[in-house]
Design a protein around this motif. Sequence first.
Motif, PDB file in Angstrom:
ATOM      1  N   GLY A  62      -1.540  -7.584   4.485  1.00 32.17           N
ATOM      2  CA  GLY A  62      -2.133  -6.339   3.997  1.00 32.17           C
ATOM      3  C   GLY A  62      -2.533  -5.445   5.157  1.00 32.17           C
ATOM      4  O   GLY A  62      -2.105  -5.679   6.272  1.00 32.17           O
ATOM      5  N   PRO A  63      -3.345  -4.442   4.871  1.00 32.48           N
ATOM      6  CA  PRO A  63      -3.867  -4.131   3.544  1.00 32.48           C
ATOM      7  C   PRO A  63      -2.781  -3.569   2.631  1.00 32.48           C
ATOM      8  O   PRO A  63      -1.810  -2.989   3.096  1.00 32.48           O
ATOM      9  N   LEU A  64      -2.985  -3.771   1.335  1.00 30.09           N
ATOM     10  CA  LEU A  64      -1.977  -3.345   0.370  1.00 30.09           C
ATOM     11  C   LEU A  64      -2.679  -2.925  -0.919  1.00 30.09           C
ATOM     12  O   LEU A  64      -3.872  -3.184  -1.101  1.00 30.09           O
ATOM     13  N   ASP A  65      -1.909  -2.273  -1.801  1.00 31.43           N
ATOM     14  CA  ASP A  65      -2.473  -1.854  -3.087  1.00 31.43           C
ATOM     15  C   ASP A  65      -1.956  -2.768  -4.198  1.00 31.43           C
ATOM     16  O   ASP A  65      -0.791  -2.682  -4.576  1.00 31.43           O
ATOM     17  N   PRO A  66      -2.861  -3.628  -4.739  1.00 32.32           N
ATOM     18  CA  PRO A  66      -2.434  -4.573  -5.776  1.00 32.32           C
ATOM     19  C   PRO A  66      -2.695  -4.091  -7.201  1.00 32.32           C
ATOM     20  O   PRO A  66      -2.483  -4.856  -8.136  1.00 32.32           O
ATOM     21  N   ASN A  67      -3.139  -2.834  -7.362  1.00 33.36           N
ATOM     22  CA  ASN A  67      -3.545  -2.355  -8.687  1.00 33.36           C
ATOM     23  C   ASN A  67      -2.383  -1.660  -9.395  1.00 33.36           C
ATOM     24  O   ASN A  67      -1.982  -0.556  -9.008  1.00 33.36           O
ATOM     25  N   PRO A  68      -1.815  -2.270 -10.444  1.00 32.85           N
ATOM     26  CA  PRO A  68      -0.635  -1.696 -11.118  1.00 32.85           C
ATOM     27  C   PRO A  68      -0.878  -0.292 -11.665  1.00 32.85           C
ATOM     28  O   PRO A  68       0.080   0.451 -11.875  1.00 32.85           O
TER      29      PRO A  68
END
Length: 292
Positions: A62-68
């Motif tokens: 990450g960091p990453l966006d895991p929110n669909p």
Amino acid sequence: MKRYGAIEGGGTKFVCAVGTSPQDVCAEVRFPTTTPEETLGRAIAFFRENGPVAGLGVACFGPLDPNPASPMFGHILATPKPGWKNADVVGTLQQAFDIPIAFDTDVNGAALAEARWGAAQGCDPVLYLTIGTGIGGGVMVNGRLLHGLLHPEMGHILLPRDHQADPFAGACPFHGDCFEGLASGPALEKRWGAKAETLPPDHPAWDLEAQYIALALVSYILTLSPQRIVLGGGVMQQAHMLPRVRRKVQALLNGYVQMPQVQGEIETYIVLPGLGAQAGVLGALALAMQER
Ligand code: ADP
Ligand code: ZN
């Protein structure tokens, strides 16, 4: 039985596999992490050859966006890794495969896999912490992985410290002496002028290291109330570290949390990963198989 695809996206290497469980992982391949186009292209070629799969799981640095629900879902965010900032990992894979794709941090994946198949079965919440090139934590709560603003960034908490005993300025480019800045593998190397794996067990580095890890764990224990803590990453391969960390956690808690797990039975509470070197790719597999 349905087969699933797993992608462990690491900063230095990618691992792809197809399977249904730790006992049934086939067709594994690993290749170096280069550009997003080339690296994801190799992953796509692998699943074209070894598919079909019912779903894909990506457990990634990450960091990453895991929110669909977010416009940036599936992207890597502000990584210093050249070429990967804002890389659209899920979008690229989704163009190739019209199947569900789960996307989360490597440590969240590892927490899920350890809970499902490894050293944290039957426990909830589960905390998985890696102490390696970086420090990061993944958390499963009520059977689900913890997301929020984005995902936990447990390596960057601030710790009480004695500047006289440890004058090291820290190695985190964002915060200097946050937990990762003080206690990651590269921080050890920078402070002591030698690779962590070459420091002997009686070197003062290790007592200080155990103190920082224990301080962080105490904060996590008091805020998340985990039923088990799994400590992974290269630094924890020092066999003497785990007993040191357990003792210091007990000393810092000072009898306050009246549960056998942190008193007489701490060997069953703070543990090493049960899935070993497979934790990363099994984390991705667990993500793919997670009910969403
Ligand atoms: P990564 O975090 O990149 O996935 P690792 O978890 O193996 O990979 O962490 C690498 C870091 O851990 C390096 O800084 C290395 O110096 C340190 N490390 C690796 N093996 C050991 C060891 N046996 N003892 C102490 N430190 C180690
Ligand atoms: Zn930091």
